[in-house]
Design an enzyme around this catalytic site. Structure first.
Site, PDB file in Angstrom:
ATOM      1  N   TYR A   1       0.861  -1.248   0.049  1.00 58.82           N
ATOM      2  CA  TYR A   1      -0.061   0.087   0.035  1.00 58.82           C
ATOM      3  C   TYR A   1       1.052   1.391  -0.119  1.00 58.82           C
ATOM      4  O   TYR A   1       0.692   2.015  -0.712  1.00 58.82           O
ATOM      5  CB  TYR A   1      -0.898   0.008   1.341  1.00 58.82           C
ATOM      6  CG  TYR A   1      -2.177   1.029   1.283  1.00 58.82           C
ATOM      7  CD1 TYR A   1      -3.210   0.546   0.608  1.00 58.82           C
ATOM      8  CD2 TYR A   1      -1.697   2.223   1.579  1.00 58.82           C
ATOM      9  CE1 TYR A   1      -4.286   1.675   0.469  1.00 58.82           C
ATOM     10  CE2 TYR A   1      -2.833   3.338   1.429  1.00 58.82           C
ATOM     11  CZ  TYR A   1      -4.039   2.967   1.137  1.00 58.82           C
ATOM     12  OH  TYR A   1      -5.207   3.977   0.928  1.00 58.82           O
TER      13      TYR A   1
ATOM     14  N   PHE B   1      -6.895  19.251 -25.030  1.00 62.19           N
ATOM     15  CA  PHE B   1      -7.714  18.099 -25.256  1.00 62.19           C
ATOM     16  C   PHE B   1      -9.136  18.249 -24.420  1.00 62.19           C
ATOM     17  O   PHE B   1      -9.205  18.986 -23.543  1.00 62.19           O
ATOM     18  CB  PHE B   1      -7.007  16.900 -24.636  1.00 62.19           C
ATOM     19  CG  PHE B   1      -7.522  15.739 -24.965  1.00 62.19           C
ATOM     20  CD1 PHE B   1      -7.846  14.957 -26.242  1.00 62.19           C
ATOM     21  CD2 PHE B   1      -7.792  14.657 -24.063  1.00 62.19           C
ATOM     22  CE1 PHE B   1      -8.358  14.090 -26.484  1.00 62.19           C
ATOM     23  CE2 PHE B   1      -8.796  13.428 -23.997  1.00 62.19           C
ATOM     24  CZ  PHE B   1      -8.811  13.003 -25.466  1.00 62.19           C
ATOM     25  N   ASP B   2     -10.056  17.275 -24.912  1.00 64.17           N
ATOM     26  CA  ASP B   2     -11.537  17.406 -24.288  1.00 64.17           C
ATOM     27  C   ASP B   2     -11.652  17.233 -23.003  1.00 64.17           C
ATOM     28  O   ASP B   2     -12.199  17.857 -22.409  1.00 64.17           O
ATOM     29  CB  ASP B   2     -12.575  16.568 -25.234  1.00 64.17           C
ATOM     30  CG  ASP B   2     -12.171  15.301 -25.277  1.00 64.17           C
ATOM     31  OD1 ASP B   2     -10.926  14.886 -24.944  1.00 64.17           O
ATOM     32  OD2 ASP B   2     -13.014  14.183 -25.635  1.00 64.17           O
TER      33      ASP B   2
ATOM     34  N   ASP C   1       0.842  18.862 -21.080  1.00 57.67           N
ATOM     35  CA  ASP C   1      -0.037  17.887 -21.001  1.00 57.67           C
ATOM     36  C   ASP C   1       0.873  17.022 -22.201  1.00 57.67           C
ATOM     37  O   ASP C   1       0.896  17.233 -23.264  1.00 57.67           O
ATOM     38  CB  ASP C   1      -1.410  18.280 -21.659  1.00 57.67           C
ATOM     39  CG  ASP C   1      -2.532  17.000 -21.923  1.00 57.67           C
ATOM     40  OD1 ASP C   1      -1.945  15.961 -22.067  1.00 57.67           O
ATOM     41  OD2 ASP C   1      -3.463  17.093 -22.205  1.00 57.67           O
TER      42      ASP C   1
ATOM     43  N   ALA D   1       0.759  13.378 -23.003  1.00 58.15           N
ATOM     44  CA  ALA D   1       0.446  12.146 -23.362  1.00 58.15           C
ATOM     45  C   ALA D   1       1.284  11.635 -24.732  1.00 58.15           C
ATOM     46  O   ALA D   1       1.652  10.442 -24.447  1.00 58.15           O
ATOM     47  CB  ALA D   1      -1.073  11.919 -23.737  1.00 58.15           C
TER      48      ALA D   1
ATOM     49  N   LYS E   1      -0.601   6.537 -23.345  1.00 50.92           N
ATOM     50  CA  LYS E   1      -0.082   6.504 -24.845  1.00 50.92           C
ATOM     51  C   LYS E   1       1.432   6.381 -24.744  1.00 50.92           C
ATOM     52  O   LYS E   1       1.707   5.111 -24.927  1.00 50.92           O
ATOM     53  CB  LYS E   1      -0.504   8.256 -25.272  1.00 50.92           C
ATOM     54  CG  LYS E   1      -1.854   8.418 -25.569  1.00 50.92           C
ATOM     55  CD  LYS E   1      -2.709   8.752 -24.486  1.00 50.92           C
ATOM     56  CE  LYS E   1      -4.164   9.178 -24.818  1.00 50.92           C
ATOM     57  NZ  LYS E   1      -4.998   9.339 -23.702  1.00 50.92           N
TER      58      LYS E   1
ATOM     59  N   HIS F   1     -19.920  13.338 -26.666  1.00 55.46           N
ATOM     60  CA  HIS F   1     -19.588  12.518 -27.836  1.00 55.46           C
ATOM     61  C   HIS F   1     -19.654  11.140 -27.152  1.00 55.46           C
ATOM     62  O   HIS F   1     -20.052  10.043 -28.076  1.00 55.46           O
ATOM     63  CB  HIS F   1     -18.281  12.913 -28.261  1.00 55.46           C
ATOM     64  CG  HIS F   1     -17.410  13.020 -27.414  1.00 55.46           C
ATOM     65  ND1 HIS F   1     -16.793  13.743 -26.453  1.00 55.46           N
ATOM     66  CD2 HIS F   1     -16.206  12.184 -27.318  1.00 55.46           C
ATOM     67  CE1 HIS F   1     -15.848  13.830 -25.932  1.00 55.46           C
ATOM     68  NE2 HIS F   1     -15.257  12.600 -26.360  1.00 55.46           N
TER      69      HIS F   1
END
Ligand code: F0G
Length: 458
Positions: free
Chosen positions: A72, A124-125, A215, A217, A258, A450
């Site tokens: 843990y 990004f969304d 960001d 990714a 990614k 979407h």
């Protein structure tokens, strides 16, 4: 004879995929309310919905899975991840999260408040979703060239420094918690940001005292493009370029699904201990204790190993050449594609493909559905559905580009699959004039619609 290009890996495990008939697909997509997210994967032959969490792990990653430490607190897996993050990005502090949007949720809980403004290249969304959810505003400062799909530009992910400075000039700096640089910029086509641009962003950020968050990714794909396209980087290794990139950032959010080539995982990394400490509170509440944050030990091990593999030039070359192979095939067939091709996907310009359809008919979604029916290939709409409604006016936002994204999972498909996809699209292209009706919304969620929208044919 010059030796031709060949993949820098071989296969030792395979997964069966099955074809279906056009008639079956017509029925399935109707039952799925013309939403490709509603299909079962067994109804899809080649799945290009996303490159997120869909990659094939290496033998070394799988063996790392067996070594996972599931303690843990203080697991060795946590420290493997910590060491990899320090080694590649130079950040001393980090928090594991279960995926990229979770990293955004935790970080933005500290940084973003109502009425704030967050400039960046196209967010990004989920990033935009997390900003708007906090009643703040994301301002897109991407260079104008990014919105011209036929224009060749090596760094279409770049931030327009004039636009950025304007935002910083016209608003009180307390309302601008950060600048976000998305590498590569997914929403504008998987397009890279140059190191020169990152330096310019850093200079502006320093002038106003605003932190810069990457960001991240697809950070390694971005580095590959820098090596190939930016003057002065041809001789540098991917690792060196990544290191140069991150020397210019204050923190990063990462979707490890990614460019860490794992099926689930993410993290936030920080230069500043104080910010990490503030974020820790939210990490414990939303994700889990600080040394696992929603990930199992085995996943953290695979992630750390994935970071090592993704910065290998041979891996990146194999990957990005495959994406370009598909792109070039489509181009050869006269299909309008976004250029230059992105790192993780080929984007089809749906407005040029189906010029007869009004934007109110969800042009890119219509094209994505046609491709599915034709060939069992699942792409995704990056257009009006994804752009959602304006949070204030509740009117549809019509983005400049209506795109169908064909995202290529890492190390999964062969170039024969690419040929098959291209042929499927060519068949749709040949009968494009017969497509005179698009789709309309029957039901939608108030945010990120979407994923769950129900549509029917007009
Ligand atoms: N940032 C970027 C640039 C992304 O592309 C994504 C996810 C995220 C953040 C969120 O990460 O999914 O791990 O929570 N993109 C996926 C895609 C979903 O299909 O492009 P996540």
């Amino acid at each position: 004879m010059n030796l031709p290009f060949a993949e820098s890996y071989k296969m030792k495990m395979v997964e069966t995929i099955r074809k279906s008939t056009k008639q079956e697909r017509q029925e399935w997509i109707e039952t799925a309310n013309y939403n490709l997210f509603n299909l079962r994967s067994s109804q899809v032959f080649i799945d290009l919905l996303t490159d997120s969490g869909t990659g094939a792990m290496s033998d070394v990653q799988w063996s790392e899975m067996m070594l996972g430490d599931e303690s843990y607190a203080g697991a060795s897996s946590y420290y493997k991840m910590k060491d990899a993050i320090k080694e590649f990005f130079g950040f001393d502090y980090f928090l594991p999260t279960h995926q990229g949007r979770a990293a955004e949720n935790v970080l933005f809980s500290v940084l973003v408040k109502e009425n704030d403004i967050v400039p960046g290249n196209t967010h990004f969304d989920t990033t935009k979703g997390h900003i708007e959810f906090r009643k703040a505003k994301a301002v897109d400062c991407t260079i104008d060239e990014a919105f011209n799909s036929a224009l060749e530009h090596p760094f279409k992910g770049n931030i327009d420094i004039t636009k950025l400075e304007k935002v910083l000039n016209e608003n009180p700096v307390e309302r601008i918690p950060m600048i976000i640089v998305t590498v590569t910029c997914n929403s504008s086509g998987g397009q890279p940001v140059s190191l020169e641009n990152m330096r310019q962003v850093r200079a502006v950020a320093d002038k106003y005292g605003v932190p810069v968050i990457y960001d991240s990714a697809r950070f390694a794909e971005n580095a590959y493009f820098i090596k190939l396209r930016e003057k002065g980087y041809a001789e540098k290794s991917i690792r060196e370029i990544v290191s140069d990139m991150y020397a210019l950032a204050d923190a990063m959010t990462m979707s490890s699904k990614k460019d860490a080539i794992v099926n689930i995982g993410g993290f936030i990394a920080f230069r500043d201990k104080e910010l990490q400490e503030k974020a820790s509170v939210y990490n414990i509440m939303f994700e889990g204790y600080l040394t696992y944050g929603g990930m199992s030990g085995r996943d953290m091990n695979a992630l750390a190993q994935g970071l090592r593999e993704v910065v290998e030039f041979d891996y990146l070359e194999t990957r990005i050449k495959q994406v370009a192979y598909l792109g070039n095939k489509l181009k050869e067939y006269g299909i309008p594609v976004l250029e230059p091709f992105g790192g993780h996907a080929v984007f089809i310009d749906a407005k040029k493909f189906l010029p007869q359809l009004p934007v109110e008919h969800y042009v890119a979604q219509t094209l994505a559905i046609e491709l599915y029916i034709e060939a069992g290939v699942r792409g995704v709409e990056i257009g009006t559905l994804l752009a959602d409604r304006d949070p204030e006016t509740r009117q549809n936002r019509y983005p400049e580009l209506e795109l169908v994204r064909l995202a290529i999972p890492r190390r999964v498909y062969t170039n024969n699959h690419m040929d098959y996809i291209a042929a499927g699209l060519k068949n749709v292209f040949n009968r494009r004039h017969e497509i005179t009706n698009g789709l309309k919304i029957v039901r939608e969620a108030p945010i990120l619609r979407h994923f769950t929208v129900d549509l029917e044919r007009v």
